[in-house]
Write a protein that holds these residues in place. Structure first.
Motif, PDB file in Angstrom:
ATOM      1  N   ALA A 128     -13.067   5.050  -9.878  1.00 55.31           N
ATOM      2  CA  ALA A 128     -11.814   4.365 -10.262  1.00 55.31           C
ATOM      3  C   ALA A 128     -10.967   3.689  -9.453  1.00 55.31           C
ATOM      4  O   ALA A 128     -10.818   4.161  -8.100  1.00 55.31           O
ATOM      5  CB  ALA A 128     -10.633   5.455 -10.929  1.00 55.31           C
ATOM      6  N   ALA A 129     -10.928   2.407  -9.435  1.00 49.80           N
ATOM      7  CA  ALA A 129     -10.212   1.446  -8.601  1.00 49.80           C
ATOM      8  C   ALA A 129      -8.699   1.900  -8.307  1.00 49.80           C
ATOM      9  O   ALA A 129      -8.178   2.384  -9.292  1.00 49.80           O
ATOM     10  CB  ALA A 129     -10.561  -0.030  -9.079  1.00 49.80           C
ATOM     11  N   GLY A 130      -8.152   1.473  -7.291  1.00 50.90           N
ATOM     12  CA  GLY A 130      -7.003   1.742  -6.823  1.00 50.90           C
ATOM     13  C   GLY A 130      -5.972   1.233  -7.963  1.00 50.90           C
ATOM     14  O   GLY A 130      -4.779   1.817  -8.219  1.00 50.90           O
ATOM     15  N   SER A 131      -6.270  -0.022  -8.541  1.00 52.44           N
ATOM     16  CA  SER A 131      -5.373  -0.357  -9.609  1.00 52.44           C
ATOM     17  C   SER A 131      -5.160   0.304 -10.816  1.00 52.44           C
ATOM     18  O   SER A 131      -3.926   0.266 -11.319  1.00 52.44           O
ATOM     19  CB  SER A 131      -5.645  -1.948  -9.731  1.00 52.44           C
ATOM     20  OG  SER A 131      -7.193  -2.065 -10.364  1.00 52.44           O
ATOM     21  N   ILE A 132      -6.293   0.994 -11.172  1.00 50.71           N
ATOM     22  CA  ILE A 132      -6.166   1.664 -12.354  1.00 50.71           C
ATOM     23  C   ILE A 132      -5.379   3.183 -11.997  1.00 50.71           C
ATOM     24  O   ILE A 132      -4.704   3.527 -12.758  1.00 50.71           O
ATOM     25  CB  ILE A 132      -7.746   2.390 -12.696  1.00 50.71           C
ATOM     26  CG1 ILE A 132      -8.350   1.055 -13.127  1.00 50.71           C
ATOM     27  CG2 ILE A 132      -7.551   3.429 -13.793  1.00 50.71           C
ATOM     28  CD1 ILE A 132      -9.856   1.500 -13.397  1.00 50.71           C
ATOM     29  N   ILE A 133      -5.534   3.687 -10.687  1.00 51.01           N
ATOM     30  CA  ILE A 133      -4.509   4.802 -10.494  1.00 51.01           C
ATOM     31  C   ILE A 133      -3.250   4.493 -10.458  1.00 51.01           C
ATOM     32  O   ILE A 133      -2.434   5.054 -10.793  1.00 51.01           O
ATOM     33  CB  ILE A 133      -5.056   5.418  -9.119  1.00 51.01           C
ATOM     34  CG1 ILE A 133      -6.631   5.696  -9.015  1.00 51.01           C
ATOM     35  CG2 ILE A 133      -4.338   6.673  -8.775  1.00 51.01           C
ATOM     36  CD1 ILE A 133      -6.943   6.624 -10.214  1.00 51.01           C
ATOM     37  N   ALA A 134      -2.987   3.380  -9.765  1.00 52.44           N
ATOM     38  CA  ALA A 134      -1.556   2.764  -9.580  1.00 52.44           C
ATOM     39  C   ALA A 134      -0.795   2.464 -11.042  1.00 52.44           C
ATOM     40  O   ALA A 134       0.094   2.868 -11.250  1.00 52.44           O
ATOM     41  CB  ALA A 134      -1.516   1.592  -8.680  1.00 52.44           C
ATOM     42  N   ALA A 135      -1.770   2.042 -11.934  1.00 55.65           N
ATOM     43  CA  ALA A 135      -1.113   1.762 -13.250  1.00 55.65           C
ATOM     44  C   ALA A 135      -0.847   2.984 -13.989  1.00 55.65           C
ATOM     45  O   ALA A 135       0.149   2.931 -14.693  1.00 55.65           O
ATOM     46  CB  ALA A 135      -2.320   0.697 -13.940  1.00 55.65           C
ATOM     47  N   ALA A 136      -1.892   3.937 -13.701  1.00 58.89           N
ATOM     48  CA  ALA A 136      -1.536   5.270 -14.521  1.00 58.89           C
ATOM     49  C   ALA A 136      -0.222   5.986 -13.867  1.00 58.89           C
ATOM     50  O   ALA A 136       0.703   6.544 -14.642  1.00 58.89           O
ATOM     51  CB  ALA A 136      -2.612   6.184 -14.302  1.00 58.89           C
ATOM     52  N   ILE A 137       0.007   5.739 -12.514  1.00 56.87           N
ATOM     53  CA  ILE A 137       1.258   6.255 -12.091  1.00 56.87           C
ATOM     54  C   ILE A 137       2.415   5.614 -12.348  1.00 56.87           C
ATOM     55  O   ILE A 137       3.513   6.192 -12.861  1.00 56.87           O
ATOM     56  CB  ILE A 137       1.056   6.423 -10.246  1.00 56.87           C
ATOM     57  CG1 ILE A 137       0.063   7.312 -10.156  1.00 56.87           C
ATOM     58  CG2 ILE A 137       2.457   6.698  -9.871  1.00 56.87           C
ATOM     59  CD1 ILE A 137      -0.121   7.127  -8.515  1.00 56.87           C
TER      60      ILE A 137
END
Length: 216
Positions: A128-137
């Motif tokens: 998973a890309a960093g943008s996906i993790i950031a969006a989830a947070i």
């Protein structure tokens, strides 16, 4: 027949009989010696390449491509977390907490020694890309939820618990099946509790935690 000749023949017969009596013992001794040699040779040839986990921990190159074994497995879920020991505030020096230093990205995990072989086996080319993790947070923060769902898994990562203990080592909490566990990870070497992930879900967990700690 002359007496001297008879004595000579008798001596030859006695010698032959003595040799026949000794020969079975010598043959048996020789066979035992050969069995021991064969047994030793067999043991030498059958020496396994298996190394105790402590060996891999001492070997700084244990996860380089040439050392990785596809059959090696480790139970990462052996540290259920209860009590004050699970308080993230006790884990790391303040200088390392929630650093977000920006060095972790997709090129980092593609450099993990085990990544090429296992990603091919999983038929999965990227985490998973960093943008996906950031969006989830961001979404979790809006609802004041303490956890996010790790992609491709049923794990609940407590993103608030992710703490950088060193320049590349982290500790965090994750829930699975209603039980919370404490995990340690090395984001540069790609290790979860000192070992490579066993499956894609664990790899995604490692990646998500590293993104929280060191992502840009």
């Amino acid at each position: 027949m002359p007496l001297l000749l008879r004595r000579g023949l008798l001596a030859c017969v006695v010698a032959v009989m003595a040799l026949q009596a000794v020969e079975p013992g010598l043959s048996k001794q020789k066979n035992n010696t050969n069995k021991r040699r064969n047994s030793q040779s067999s043991r030498t040839k059958s020496t396994s390449s298996f190394k105790h986990p402590d060996y891999w921990r001492r070997n700084p190159n244990r996860w380089k491509q040439q050392y990785w074994s596809p059959v090696q497995r480790y139970n990462h879920w052996n540290r259920p977390c209860n009590g004050l020991g699970c308080d993230p505030r006790t884990w790391a020096p303040s200088s390392y907490r929630n650093t977000r230093r920006g060095w972790y990205n997709s090129s980092t995990y593609r450099g993990w020694g085990w990544w090429g072989s296992r990603s091919a086996a999983w038929d999965y080319g990227a985490l998973a890309a960093g943008s996906i993790i950031a969006a989830a947070i961001t979404s979790a923060q809006r609802t004041q939820a303490p956890t996010i769902v790790v992609p491709d898994s049923s794990y609940q990562l407590n993103y608030r618990s992710v703490q950088a203990e060193t320049d590349n080592g982290i500790r965090f909490l994750v829930s699975r099946g209603g039980v919370t566990y404490q995990m340690d990870a090395d984001c540069r070497d790609g290790e979860l509790n000192g070992y490579a992930p066993n499956n894609l879900s664990e790899a995604q967990l490692l990646n998500a935690a590293c993104e929280v700690a060191y992502g840009s």
